[in-house]
Write a protein that holds these residues in place. Structure first.
Motif, PDB file in Angstrom:
ATOM      1  N   ARG A 120       0.517  -1.227   0.228  1.00  0.00           N
ATOM      2  CA  ARG A 120       0.067  -0.171  -0.406  1.00  0.00           C
ATOM      3  C   ARG A 120       0.605   1.015  -0.068  1.00  0.00           C
ATOM      4  O   ARG A 120       0.623   2.530  -0.389  1.00  0.00           O
ATOM      5  CB  ARG A 120      -0.997  -0.095   1.156  1.00  0.00           C
ATOM      6  N   ILE A 139       2.791   2.912   2.713  1.00  0.00           N
ATOM      7  CA  ILE A 139       2.707   3.249   3.453  1.00  0.00           C
ATOM      8  C   ILE A 139       3.864   3.818   4.100  1.00  0.00           C
ATOM      9  O   ILE A 139       4.235   2.617   4.375  1.00  0.00           O
ATOM     10  CB  ILE A 139       1.876   2.999   4.553  1.00  0.00           C
ATOM     11  N   ILE A 148      -5.559   3.622   5.889  1.00  0.00           N
ATOM     12  CA  ILE A 148      -5.048   4.493   5.929  1.00  0.00           C
ATOM     13  C   ILE A 148      -5.079   4.700   4.178  1.00  0.00           C
ATOM     14  O   ILE A 148      -4.983   6.507   4.551  1.00  0.00           O
ATOM     15  CB  ILE A 148      -3.781   4.610   6.571  1.00  0.00           C
ATOM     16  N   ALA A 149      -4.607   3.761   3.213  1.00  0.00           N
ATOM     17  CA  ALA A 149      -4.436   4.108   2.043  1.00  0.00           C
ATOM     18  C   ALA A 149      -6.034   4.821   1.231  1.00  0.00           C
ATOM     19  O   ALA A 149      -5.377   5.306   0.066  1.00  0.00           O
ATOM     20  CB  ALA A 149      -4.220   2.629   1.137  1.00  0.00           C
ATOM     21  N   VAL A 158      -7.858   6.664   2.085  1.00  0.00           N
ATOM     22  CA  VAL A 158      -7.450   7.702   2.599  1.00  0.00           C
ATOM     23  C   VAL A 158      -6.763   8.654   1.709  1.00  0.00           C
ATOM     24  O   VAL A 158      -6.594  10.343   1.432  1.00  0.00           O
ATOM     25  CB  VAL A 158      -7.784   8.461   4.074  1.00  0.00           C
ATOM     26  N   SER A 159      -5.870   8.356   1.794  1.00  0.00           N
ATOM     27  CA  SER A 159      -4.231   8.667   1.225  1.00  0.00           C
ATOM     28  C   SER A 159      -4.665   8.534  -0.159  1.00  0.00           C
ATOM     29  O   SER A 159      -4.299  10.539  -1.310  1.00  0.00           O
ATOM     30  CB  SER A 159      -3.155   8.145   1.418  1.00  0.00           C
ATOM     31  N   SER A 160      -5.628   8.288  -1.065  1.00  0.00           N
ATOM     32  CA  SER A 160      -5.700   7.887  -2.728  1.00  0.00           C
ATOM     33  C   SER A 160      -6.574   8.876  -2.822  1.00  0.00           C
ATOM     34  O   SER A 160      -7.025   8.760  -3.989  1.00  0.00           O
ATOM     35  CB  SER A 160      -4.855   6.254  -2.802  1.00  0.00           C
TER      36      SER A 160
END
Length: 267
Positions: free
Chosen positions: A22, A24, A75-76, A78-80
Protein backbone atom coordinates in the motif's frame (compact mmCIF):
# COMPACT_ATOMS: atom_id res chain seq x y z
CA UNK A 1 3.51 5.53 12.53
CA UNK A 2 5.70 2.93 14.18
CA UNK A 3 5.84 -0.83 13.69
CA UNK A 4 7.50 -3.08 16.26
CA UNK A 5 8.32 -6.31 14.44
CA UNK A 6 10.96 -8.86 13.48
CA UNK A 7 11.77 -10.81 10.27
CA UNK A 8 11.22 -14.14 12.08
CA UNK A 9 7.66 -13.22 13.06
CA UNK A 10 5.04 -14.56 10.65
CA UNK A 11 2.47 -11.93 11.61
CA UNK A 12 5.11 -9.21 11.33
CA UNK A 13 5.76 -10.31 7.76
CA UNK A 14 2.05 -10.07 6.96
CA UNK A 15 1.80 -6.51 8.25
CA UNK A 16 5.01 -5.38 6.56
CA UNK A 17 3.86 -6.83 3.24
CA UNK A 18 0.61 -4.88 3.59
CA UNK A 19 2.52 -1.66 4.33
CA UNK A 20 4.80 -2.15 1.32
CA UNK A 21 1.95 -3.10 -1.02
CA UNK A 22 0.00 0.00 0.00
CA UNK A 23 3.04 2.28 -0.04
CA UNK A 24 2.64 3.47 3.56
CA UNK A 25 5.66 5.07 5.24
CA UNK A 26 6.44 3.93 8.77
CA UNK A 27 9.24 3.81 11.31
CA UNK A 28 10.60 0.29 11.81
CA UNK A 29 11.69 -1.07 15.18
CA UNK A 30 13.23 -4.56 15.24
CA UNK A 31 12.27 -6.55 18.35
CA UNK A 32 13.84 -10.02 18.30
CA UNK A 33 11.63 -12.50 20.22
CA UNK A 34 14.28 -15.24 20.12
CA UNK A 35 16.71 -13.09 22.12
CA UNK A 36 13.92 -11.90 24.42
CA UNK A 37 13.86 -8.28 23.28
CA UNK A 38 10.06 -8.41 23.29
CA UNK A 39 10.32 -8.95 27.05
CA UNK A 40 12.11 -5.67 27.79
CA UNK A 41 9.95 -3.59 30.12
CA UNK A 42 9.64 -0.73 27.61
CA UNK A 43 7.98 -3.07 25.10
CA UNK A 44 6.19 -5.20 27.69
CA UNK A 45 4.36 -2.14 28.99
CA UNK A 46 3.00 -1.53 25.50
CA UNK A 47 2.01 -5.16 24.95
CA UNK A 48 2.05 -7.52 27.97
CA UNK A 49 1.42 -10.52 25.69
CA UNK A 50 4.88 -9.78 24.19
CA UNK A 51 3.55 -10.84 20.78
CA UNK A 52 4.59 -9.24 17.52
CA UNK A 53 3.80 -7.11 15.66
CA UNK A 54 2.62 -3.97 17.42
CA UNK A 55 1.43 -1.03 15.32
CA UNK A 56 1.39 2.43 16.85
CA UNK A 57 0.02 5.65 15.37
CA UNK A 58 0.12 8.40 17.96
CA UNK A 59 -1.81 7.10 20.96
CA UNK A 60 -3.53 4.47 18.84
CA UNK A 61 -1.99 1.02 19.42
CA UNK A 62 -3.08 -2.16 17.63
CA UNK A 63 -1.93 -5.74 18.36
CA UNK A 64 -4.22 -7.86 16.17
CA UNK A 65 -2.73 -8.63 12.74
CA UNK A 66 -5.94 -8.39 10.72
CA UNK A 67 -6.99 -5.22 12.53
CA UNK A 68 -3.61 -3.66 11.71
CA UNK A 69 -3.98 -4.54 8.03
CA UNK A 70 -7.51 -3.12 7.95
CA UNK A 71 -6.19 0.08 9.54
CA UNK A 72 -3.44 0.25 6.90
CA UNK A 73 -6.05 -0.15 4.17
CA UNK A 74 -8.11 2.71 5.57
CA UNK A 75 -5.04 4.94 5.62
CA UNK A 76 -4.28 3.99 2.00
CA UNK A 77 -7.86 4.73 0.92
CA UNK A 78 -7.80 8.16 2.55
CA UNK A 79 -4.37 8.94 1.11
CA UNK A 80 -5.51 8.03 -2.42
CA UNK A 81 -8.76 9.93 -2.12
CA UNK A 82 -10.62 6.66 -2.60
CA UNK A 83 -10.03 6.73 -6.34
CA UNK A 84 -7.36 4.04 -6.71
CA UNK A 85 -7.55 1.83 -3.62
CA UNK A 86 -10.58 0.16 -2.04
CA UNK A 87 -11.06 -1.77 1.18
CA UNK A 88 -10.88 -5.55 1.14
CA UNK A 89 -14.04 -7.30 -0.02
CA UNK A 90 -15.96 -9.78 2.19
CA UNK A 91 -14.37 -12.67 0.24
CA UNK A 92 -10.88 -11.31 0.88
CA UNK A 93 -11.70 -10.88 4.56
CA UNK A 94 -12.98 -14.45 4.73
CA UNK A 95 -9.68 -15.76 3.36
CA UNK A 96 -7.67 -13.52 5.67
CA UNK A 97 -9.48 -14.89 8.71
CA UNK A 98 -9.19 -18.48 7.46
CA UNK A 99 -5.42 -18.17 7.03
CA UNK A 100 -5.00 -16.43 10.39
CA UNK A 101 -6.85 -19.24 12.16
CA UNK A 102 -3.88 -21.55 11.60
CA UNK A 103 -1.38 -20.98 14.40
CA UNK A 104 2.16 -21.77 13.17
CA UNK A 105 3.66 -21.83 16.67
CA UNK A 106 3.63 -25.56 17.47
CA UNK A 107 4.22 -26.66 13.89
CA UNK A 108 7.30 -24.41 13.65
CA UNK A 109 8.73 -25.36 17.05
CA UNK A 110 8.24 -29.08 16.39
CA UNK A 111 10.50 -28.82 13.32
CA UNK A 112 13.37 -27.14 15.16
CA UNK A 113 16.03 -29.56 16.51
CA UNK A 114 15.27 -30.29 20.14
CA UNK A 115 18.66 -29.21 21.54
CA UNK A 116 18.31 -25.73 20.00
CA UNK A 117 14.67 -25.44 20.99
CA UNK A 118 15.35 -26.36 24.62
CA UNK A 119 18.30 -23.97 24.75
CA UNK A 120 16.12 -21.07 23.58
CA UNK A 121 13.31 -22.01 25.98
CA UNK A 122 15.74 -22.01 28.90
CA UNK A 123 17.24 -18.69 27.79
CA UNK A 124 13.81 -17.04 27.47
CA UNK A 125 12.76 -18.25 30.93
CA UNK A 126 15.88 -16.69 32.40
CA UNK A 127 15.15 -13.43 30.56
CA UNK A 128 11.63 -13.35 32.00
CA UNK A 129 12.86 -13.97 35.54
CA UNK A 130 15.51 -11.27 35.12
CA UNK A 131 12.99 -8.72 33.81
CA UNK A 132 10.60 -9.62 36.62
CA UNK A 133 13.28 -8.69 39.14
CA UNK A 134 14.06 -5.44 37.31
CA UNK A 135 10.41 -4.36 37.01
CA UNK A 136 8.43 -5.55 40.04
CA UNK A 137 5.47 -3.43 38.93
CA UNK A 138 5.11 -5.80 35.96
CA UNK A 139 5.74 -8.97 37.98
CA UNK A 140 2.24 -10.42 37.53
CA UNK A 141 2.39 -9.96 33.74
CA UNK A 142 5.85 -11.54 33.59
CA UNK A 143 4.62 -14.42 35.73
CA UNK A 144 1.80 -15.09 33.25
CA UNK A 145 4.33 -15.05 30.43
CA UNK A 146 6.56 -17.51 32.30
CA UNK A 147 3.60 -19.81 32.80
CA UNK A 148 2.83 -19.59 29.07
CA UNK A 149 6.39 -20.68 28.27
CA UNK A 150 6.06 -23.80 30.43
CA UNK A 151 2.67 -24.59 28.89
CA UNK A 152 4.17 -24.31 25.40
CA UNK A 153 6.86 -26.84 26.31
CA UNK A 154 4.23 -29.21 27.68
CA UNK A 155 2.06 -28.96 24.55
CA UNK A 156 5.04 -29.76 22.35
CA UNK A 157 5.15 -33.14 24.08
CA UNK A 158 1.51 -33.75 23.15
CA UNK A 159 1.30 -35.71 19.90
CA UNK A 160 -2.34 -34.75 19.53
CA UNK A 161 -1.54 -31.03 19.49
CA UNK A 162 1.19 -31.49 16.87
CA UNK A 163 -0.96 -33.77 14.73
CA UNK A 164 -3.87 -31.31 14.78
CA UNK A 165 -1.58 -28.43 13.77
CA UNK A 166 -0.29 -30.41 10.80
CA UNK A 167 -3.77 -31.53 9.76
CA UNK A 168 -5.06 -27.95 9.88
CA UNK A 169 -2.14 -26.81 7.72
CA UNK A 170 -2.69 -29.56 5.15
CA UNK A 171 -6.40 -28.77 5.01
CA UNK A 172 -5.69 -25.09 4.38
CA UNK A 173 -3.08 -25.84 1.69
CA UNK A 174 -5.44 -28.24 -0.07
CA UNK A 175 -8.18 -25.60 -0.10
CA UNK A 176 -5.77 -23.02 -1.50
CA UNK A 177 -4.56 -25.50 -4.13
CA UNK A 178 -8.13 -26.00 -5.33
CA UNK A 179 -8.79 -22.25 -5.37
CA UNK A 180 -5.63 -21.52 -7.37
CA UNK A 181 -6.73 -24.00 -10.03
CA UNK A 182 -9.44 -21.44 -10.86
CA UNK A 183 -7.70 -18.08 -10.30
CA UNK A 184 -4.19 -16.61 -10.37
CA UNK A 185 -4.45 -15.30 -6.82
CA UNK A 186 -6.52 -16.28 -3.80
CA UNK A 187 -9.39 -13.97 -4.72
CA UNK A 188 -9.49 -13.58 -8.48
CA UNK A 189 -6.89 -12.22 -10.85
CA UNK A 190 -5.72 -9.36 -8.65
CA UNK A 191 -3.27 -9.51 -5.74
CA UNK A 192 -5.11 -8.76 -2.47
CA UNK A 193 -4.58 -8.70 1.27
CA UNK A 194 -5.54 -12.39 1.29
CA UNK A 195 -2.29 -13.06 -0.59
CA UNK A 196 -0.43 -10.85 1.87
CA UNK A 197 -1.65 -13.17 4.63
CA UNK A 198 -0.73 -16.36 2.77
CA UNK A 199 2.75 -15.57 1.44
CA UNK A 200 4.49 -15.68 4.88
CA UNK A 201 3.04 -19.13 5.49
CA UNK A 202 4.76 -20.45 2.36
CA UNK A 203 7.95 -18.62 3.34
CA UNK A 204 7.86 -20.36 6.74
CA UNK A 205 7.59 -23.78 5.09
CA UNK A 206 10.59 -22.96 2.92
CA UNK A 207 12.56 -21.65 5.89
CA UNK A 208 11.97 -24.99 7.62
CA UNK A 209 13.06 -26.83 4.44
CA UNK A 210 9.61 -28.39 4.10
CA UNK A 211 8.84 -27.12 0.59
CA UNK A 212 9.18 -30.59 -0.96
CA UNK A 213 6.47 -32.02 1.26
CA UNK A 214 4.04 -29.10 1.36
CA UNK A 215 4.62 -26.90 -1.71
CA UNK A 216 6.19 -28.84 -4.58
CA UNK A 217 3.51 -31.52 -4.51
CA UNK A 218 0.83 -28.88 -5.12
CA UNK A 219 1.46 -27.54 -8.65
CA UNK A 220 -0.91 -24.57 -8.41
CA UNK A 221 0.62 -23.37 -5.15
CA UNK A 222 4.09 -23.95 -6.60
CA UNK A 223 3.33 -21.74 -9.62
CA UNK A 224 1.77 -19.13 -7.35
CA UNK A 225 4.83 -19.20 -5.06
CA UNK A 226 7.18 -18.58 -7.99
CA UNK A 227 5.02 -15.63 -9.08
CA UNK A 228 4.61 -13.85 -5.73
CA UNK A 229 8.32 -14.07 -4.91
CA UNK A 230 8.94 -11.66 -7.78
CA UNK A 231 6.98 -8.90 -6.08
CA UNK A 232 9.09 -6.02 -4.66
CA UNK A 233 7.26 -6.30 -1.34
CA UNK A 234 8.32 -9.94 -0.93
CA UNK A 235 11.93 -9.18 -1.78
CA UNK A 236 12.07 -6.36 0.77
CA UNK A 237 10.16 -8.01 3.62
CA UNK A 238 11.16 -11.69 3.32
CA UNK A 239 13.68 -12.32 0.55
CA UNK A 240 16.11 -9.80 2.01
CA UNK A 241 16.50 -11.94 5.12
CA UNK A 242 15.79 -15.51 4.09
CA UNK A 243 16.54 -16.02 0.41
CA UNK A 244 19.32 -18.56 -0.19
CA UNK A 245 22.38 -18.08 2.03
CA UNK A 246 20.81 -15.06 3.75
CA UNK A 247 18.64 -17.24 5.97
CA UNK A 248 21.72 -18.93 7.39
CA UNK A 249 23.33 -15.55 8.03
CA UNK A 250 20.21 -14.31 9.84
CA UNK A 251 19.94 -17.46 11.95
CA UNK A 252 23.70 -17.66 12.67
CA UNK A 253 23.82 -14.08 13.98
CA UNK A 254 20.92 -14.74 16.33
CA UNK A 255 22.40 -18.02 17.57
CA UNK A 256 25.80 -16.40 18.27
CA UNK A 257 24.06 -13.61 20.19
CA UNK A 258 22.25 -16.15 22.35
CA UNK A 259 25.37 -18.18 23.07
CA UNK A 260 27.41 -15.13 24.06
CA UNK A 261 24.68 -13.69 26.29
CA UNK A 262 24.18 -17.07 27.93
CA UNK A 263 27.93 -17.57 28.42
CA UNK A 264 28.23 -14.32 30.37
CA UNK A 265 24.89 -14.70 32.13
CA UNK A 266 23.52 -11.54 30.57
CA UNK A 267 19.78 -11.90 30.29
Amino acid sequence: MQLYHHPYSLDSQKVRLALEERGIDYTSYHVNPITGKNLDSSFFQINPSARLPVFKNGEHIIFDTIEIIQYIERIAVVSSGGSEITLSSPEVMEWMKKIQEWNPKFFTLSHIPEKYRLFVFKFIRRVIISRMAESPNLASAYHRKLRDEYETEDKLKNEGVLRQSKEDLVSLLDEVETKLSETSYLVGEEFTMADVMFIPLLARLELLNLQEEYIHGRPNIMEYWITVRQRPSYKKVIGKYFKGWRKYKTMFRTWCFLRIRNMFGRY
